[in-house]
Motif scaffolding. Structure first.
Motif, mmCIF file in Angstrom:
data_model
loop_
_atom_site.group_PDB
_atom_site.id
_atom_site.type_symbol
_atom_site.label_atom_id
_atom_site.label_comp_id
_atom_site.label_asym_id
_atom_site.label_seq_id
_atom_site.Cartn_x
_atom_site.Cartn_y
_atom_site.Cartn_z
ATOM 1 N N UNK A 74 -30.058 13.634 45.934
ATOM 2 C CA UNK A 74 -30.267 15.026 46.336
ATOM 3 C C UNK A 74 -29.455 15.993 45.464
ATOM 4 N N UNK A 75 -28.487 15.463 44.713
ATOM 5 C CA UNK A 75 -27.667 16.307 43.844
ATOM 6 C C UNK A 75 -28.501 16.852 42.691
ATOM 7 N N UNK A 76 -28.128 18.014 42.189
ATOM 8 C CA UNK A 76 -28.789 18.501 40.975
ATOM 9 C C UNK A 76 -28.501 17.539 39.822
ATOM 10 N N UNK A 77 -29.413 17.405 38.881
ATOM 11 C CA UNK A 77 -29.234 16.431 37.784
ATOM 12 C C UNK A 77 -27.928 16.597 37.020
ATOM 13 N N UNK A 78 -27.433 17.813 36.872
ATOM 14 C CA UNK A 78 -26.185 17.997 36.110
ATOM 15 C C UNK A 78 -24.955 17.502 36.865
ATOM 16 N N UNK A 79 -25.069 17.228 38.170
ATOM 17 C CA UNK A 79 -23.939 16.735 38.958
ATOM 18 C C UNK A 79 -23.902 15.211 39.049
ATOM 19 N N UNK A 80 -24.979 14.532 38.661
ATOM 20 C CA UNK A 80 -25.051 13.081 38.754
ATOM 21 C C UNK A 80 -24.336 12.467 37.549
ATOM 22 N N UNK A 81 -23.457 11.520 37.826
ATOM 23 C CA UNK A 81 -22.743 10.832 36.746
ATOM 24 C C UNK A 81 -23.150 9.364 36.736
ATOM 25 N N UNK A 82 -23.023 8.753 35.571
ATOM 26 C CA UNK A 82 -23.348 7.341 35.420
ATOM 27 C C UNK A 82 -22.121 6.615 34.879
ATOM 28 N N UNK A 83 -22.109 5.321 35.095
ATOM 29 C CA UNK A 83 -21.048 4.502 34.542
ATOM 30 C C UNK A 83 -21.677 3.721 33.384
ATOM 31 N N UNK A 84 -21.414 4.141 32.151
ATOM 32 C CA UNK A 84 -22.064 3.491 31.007
ATOM 33 C C UNK A 84 -21.535 2.075 30.798
ATOM 34 N N UNK A 85 -22.283 1.313 30.026
ATOM 35 C CA UNK A 85 -21.881 -0.059 29.724
ATOM 36 C C UNK A 85 -20.692 -0.053 28.767
#
Length: 184
Positions: A74-85
């Motif tokens: 539900x967060x805006x795309x700019x607020x979503x973070x990922x954990x890269x490999x």
């Protein structure tokens, strides 16, 4: 053929022998099998209770995780973070070059510390920016890379004394997290 009659003592001994034989037969044929079966049923009931409790705990955890995912989506795309490999150092350096462009920063990147399947990379920085708005923009860019990170501390100090108009020095530590896979 044996036609003699038994004495009272022999009859008593035979009766006692028959009683012991019937009691032994009862215990061997009825009592022990029923008792063993009841114990098996009790063990099965306890196992089913354990399985049920485990399933309930898993269902609660599943629902919690599902709710958490729904909140993330539900967060805006700019607020979503990922954990890269892991290793992600080259991508981080690319982002740093974009963020620190024309600022002459002092950046110190430590080696990644691996605990389980999470690697954490500590980055210390010190940079001078033009003013308060530029400082806010810089911090936003630093924490808004899209990668999972934690800004541990941040020191903001004006060069001359006026935080709104004078140049400011920003220094601090930020930790970036990376996912260690078997391939990494």
């Amino acid at each position: 053929m044996l036609m003699r009659s038994f004495t009272k003592r022999e009859k008593g001994i035979l009766l006692l022998l028959v009683v012991f034989l019937l009691a032994g037969l009862y215990f061997m044929v009825i009592h022990y099998p029923v008792t063993n079966r009841l114990e098996e049923i009790e063990e099965r009931m306890l196992q089913v209770e354990d399985d049920t409790n485990l399933a309930l705990v898993k269902a609660q955890e599943y629902n919690r995780m599902k709710k958490e995912l729904e909140e993330i989506f539900a967060l805006p795309p700019e607020k979503v973070t990922v954990m890269p490999a892991y290793p992600n150092q080259s991508q981080l350096l690319y982002h740093y070059n974009m963020i620190f462009a024309d600022l002459n920063p002092d950046i110190r990147m430590s080696e990644a510390k691996i605990e389980g399947n999470i690697a954490s990379r500590n980055v210390s920085f010190s940079v001078t920016v033009g003013g308060f708005e530029e400082a806010k923009d810089f911090v936003g860019k630093l924490t808004g890379t899209g990668y999972r990170c934690l800004l541990q501390n941040l020191t903001v100090s004006p060069e001359e004394g006026d935080m709104e108009r004078d140049a400011m020095t920003l220094s601090g530590n930020i930790v970036f997290y990376e996912l260690v896979t078997n391939n990494g």
